[in-house]
Design an enzyme around this catalytic site. Sequence first.
Site, PDB file in Angstrom:
ATOM      1  N   GLY A  73      -7.691   0.948   5.902  1.00  0.00           N
ATOM      2  CA  GLY A  73      -7.727   1.802   7.078  1.00  0.00           C
ATOM      3  C   GLY A  73      -6.713   1.445   8.148  1.00  0.00           C
ATOM      4  CB  THR A 129       3.358  -2.530  -7.511  1.00  0.00           C
ATOM      5  OG1 THR A 129       4.708  -2.864  -7.828  1.00  0.00           O
ATOM      6  CG2 THR A 129       2.644  -2.021  -8.746  1.00  0.00           C
ATOM      7  CB  SER A 160     -10.943   2.285   4.831  1.00  0.00           C
ATOM      8  OG  SER A 160     -10.990   0.980   4.305  1.00  0.00           O
ATOM      9  CB  CYS A 181     -10.614  -4.886  13.668  1.00  0.00           C
ATOM     10  SG  CYS A 181     -10.650  -4.221  11.990  1.00  0.00           S
ATOM     11  CG  HIS A 230     -13.524  -2.264   3.366  1.00  0.00           C
ATOM     12  ND1 HIS A 230     -14.273  -2.949   4.290  1.00  0.00           N
ATOM     13  CD2 HIS A 230     -12.417  -1.848   4.017  1.00  0.00           C
ATOM     14  CE1 HIS A 230     -13.638  -2.960   5.453  1.00  0.00           C
ATOM     15  NE2 HIS A 230     -12.514  -2.298   5.310  1.00  0.00           N
TER      16      HIS A 230
END
Length: 382
Positions: free
Chosen positions: A69, A235, A197, A323, A199
């Site tokens: 996110g 990747t 996101s 966060c 999770h």
Amino acid sequence: MIYLDHAATTPMSQNAVETFVKASTEFFANTNSLHEQGEKSKLLLNQCRKEIANLFHADSQEIFFTSGGSESNLRVLESLYLGNKYRGNHVITTTMEHPSVHSFFHKLENNGVNVTYVGVNNDGQVRLNELEEAIRPDTILASIQHVNSEIGTIQPMQEIGSLLKKHDVIFHSDCVQSFGKIPINVVEFQLDALSISSHKIYGPKGVGAVFLSKNVKWKPADLLTTHESGFRQGTLNTPGIAAFTTAALDMEKEQKANLEYMRELRQLLLEQLSPISHLIKVEGDIENQLPHIIGMGIHGLEGQYMLLTLDRHGICISTGSACQSEKLEPSIAMKALHRTSQEAKRFFRISMGIHNTREDILETATRIVNCVYEKEGKVIGE
């Protein structure tokens, strides 16, 4: 252990785990490789892109996968700004956004861009009149979250989208907390971009996605980028993307049932807290709120004390956005709501998930009430 911190992260579902393992062994090749195994992985990736796009009525070519996110927010906002900065030098966001969004706008301010931080009402909703007054002839971009991660407030997306479209302002929304839990329709919301996101919906960590409308201009944030049509370097995490898609499809299938169950658990918790209801301040408006998230404060107790007390009994909650927790800063939501320093210190968040039971909620409510009653030497439920 009773886990009530789902707004921070969720455990992976069994279906997502099984998908991850299978994709790791059968679709491990680089999706940009030209051999047969690479093409096999690319076909899986394209199917995931299509499935994710369908969940909010977008086209598959408008989906770009990321590491989560925060990267989704930062990268899509920078790409939109770079592609449209010739149009003006003014952007808009709100005082309630996630730290990753605020980080980007602070960066713009440091580079001489004019940023307006629109305020919210007492329940955390954007004031539409203030938003419209903030729009200028040189406004190019606005980022307004769908659901707040600390108090669960849902923004009036259709009204916001209509207003921004009328003034030809690009509309991005951080939908990390809403995706999979309530309906999202990029057409009805008139969204140009959104961030999601994995999770937060029982998928793996380290995976996210961006919707970026084919009708809006953007430029790569990094030069010489070839992956994801130039949107992002590196990747792709194909197993993670496959597991993310599985989790998202499962959440979509059970969305109505899950939403009703969360409402029931929320109501049960508040009922069980009725003995101390006169001391509790629950933030937000229940009519415009994601029921999964309950942000509150209790008079006479700091949120950090409540967190530690419950943790001793094996109950996991938080005091705000994960966060920002390492810095132990006041809740962003509490600051945006202009709560006093003492009210901000009282704040804690309970965020429920689909695996929580009524017994979990009853036990948690008992521990919270006991915590309050300890001062009076009175203990219940032992």
